[in-house]
Design an enzyme around this catalytic site. Structure first.
Site, PDB file in Angstrom:
ATOM      1  N   CYS A   1      -3.859   4.619   5.816  1.00 11.65           N
ATOM      2  CA  CYS A   1      -3.600   4.241   7.213  1.00 11.65           C
ATOM      3  C   CYS A   1      -4.823   3.649   7.899  1.00 11.65           C
ATOM      4  CB  CYS A   1      -3.092   5.450   7.995  1.00 11.65           C
ATOM      5  SG  CYS A   1      -1.499   6.012   7.391  1.00 11.65           S
TER       6      CYS A   1
ATOM      7  N   HIS B   1      -4.175   4.846  15.701  1.00  8.88           N
ATOM      8  CA  HIS B   1      -3.162   4.847  14.646  1.00  8.88           C
ATOM      9  C   HIS B   1      -1.937   5.655  15.094  1.00  8.88           C
ATOM     10  CE1 HIS B   1      -1.202   4.980  10.865  1.00  8.88           C
ATOM     11  NE2 HIS B   1      -1.434   6.268  10.654  1.00  8.88           N
TER      12      HIS B   1
ATOM     13  N   ASN C   1       5.473   5.358  11.867  1.00 10.41           N
ATOM     14  CA  ASN C   1       4.166   5.115  11.255  1.00 10.41           C
ATOM     15  C   ASN C   1       4.294   3.974  10.237  1.00 10.41           C
ATOM     16  OD1 ASN C   1       1.784   5.166   9.829  1.00 10.41           O
ATOM     17  ND2 ASN C   1       1.763   7.375   9.506  1.00 10.41           N
TER      18      ASN C   1
END
Ligand code: UT7
EC number: 2.3.1.180
Length: 332
Positions: free
Chosen positions: A116, A256, A287
């Site tokens: 990520c 994020h 996500n």
């Protein structure tokens, strides 16, 4: 001549049309819209359903969106860095295909994998090329077709992830705008907390790995959550301190999008009391791994003003995490 800094000068994005809502997930696994919303902040995500299309498709669309909006001549692009954990194929870098498909005939390209944090690390790498004076136009893309590596019978992971892509153009700036500072970290303490166990050199694909479903994402959510909250908040606070920034100096937190509770904890630690400064689109996309940060930039681009102070923050598998301080370089 003034020092060269690396500025973001254009943004593009793409998400597929198909929507997977929490209600639809209720049909697939033992979960509820209420649980997902309360524990993650996610309401829906986008899914690239076409089985003939991979991550390159998402990345190409995002790059084309940027090219269209900025009137960029793709032949002028020097380098394309593609952050992704879901390359089209394990070998044959996906970024190379993206470059050819968008007409970046003079560019070289490669993939960068830091889970990520892929986009944040990619932005750092792109900026270093620009600051060196060697290259003038670097495209940094974050793209992931997470639906290709998710087990839709595992309620602990399938509720979180979605597909998408975002892209930024980085160019030299001589007014001191662009990337100011960064803190990047990694620690293999998280190697087994968020992973795809099989399909690599350690455990090649076999009938057994397929039978045991070892080709999908497995996550120890509690552990990842704990590390994400403390580490993302720590580096975000540290980068503020190191640059003498107070909460009032910060215009936007670009964090994020893994879990709204992690983003809120980071904002709290930064004393960002004004919620409107905290960029949030997790409710719509979930996500998207490497794509979350550039997707935020694309959604909020029109609100950014030249000179605004942005703090980027990310946390992902590995573990990999970091924060960056960037001054926005243009008015839309
Ligand atoms: O982007 C990369 C980094 N990834 C992240 O940052 C993700 C970090 N982790 C998280 O966001 C959270 O840990 C999750 C959203 C994955 C899970 O939330 P949680 O509050 O940590 O839940 P939990 O794992 O502690 O589970 C609590 C309960 C358990 O039941 P028991 O044992 O208390 O009876 C789970 O079995 O909730 C259950 N549960 C669910 N219930 C309904 C787990 N998943 C679900 C679900 N629906 N989808």
């Amino acid at each position: 001549m003034n020092k060269i800094t690396a500025a973001i000068t254009a943004v593009g994005a793409y998400v597929p049309e198909d929507v997977l809502t929490n209600k639809m997930l209720e049909e697939l696994v033992d979960t509820t819209d209420e649980w997902i919303t309360a524990r993650t902040g996610i309401k829906e995500r986008r899914i690239l359903k076409d089985p003939t299309k991979g991550t390159s498709y998402l990345a190409i669309q995002a790059a084309k969106d940027l090219i269209r909006k900025s009137n960029l001549d793709p032949a002028e692009i020097d380098l394309i860095i593609l952050g992704t954990v879901t390359p089209d194929m394990p070998v044959a870098a996906t970024g190379v295909h993206v470059a050819s498909e968008i007409g970046a005939v003079n560019a070289f390209s490669y993939d960068l994998q830091a889970a990520c944090s892929s986009f944040l690390y990619g932005m750092s790498t792109g900026a270093a090329y620009i600051e060196s004076g060697r290259y003038k136009k670097v495209l940094v893309i974050g793209a992931d077709k997470m639906s290709s590596i998710i087990d839709y019978s595992d309620r602990t992971t399938c509720i979180i992830f979605g597909d998408g892509a975002g892209a930024v153009l980085m160019e030299p700036n001589y007014e001191g705008l662009g990337l100011q500072d960064e803190i990047l970290r990694s620690d293999s303490i998280g190697r087994h907390s968020l992973k795809i166990a099989a399909g690599g050199s350690l455990m090649p694909t076999s009938e057994e790995t397929i039978a045991k479903k070892l080709h999908s994402v497995q996550q120890d959510g509690k552990t990842v959550f704990k590390f994400a909250v403390s580490n993302m908040a720590d580096v975000s606070a540290e980068i503020m301190e190191r640059n003498n920034l107070t909460n009032e100096d910060i215009n936007w937190l670009v964090a994020h999008q893994a879990n709204k509770r992690i983003i809120d904890a980071t904002a709290n630690r930064m004393n960002l009391n004004d919620e409107s400064k905290v960029l949030m689109n997790i409710q719509r996309y979930g996500n998207t791994t490497a794509a979350t940060l550039p997707l935020l930039l694309s959604d909020y681009e029109k609100q950014f003003k030249k000179g605004d102070n942005l703090i980027f923050a990310s946390f992902g598998g590995g573990f990999t995490w970091g924060a960056a301080y960037l001054k926005w370089a243009y008015n839309s």
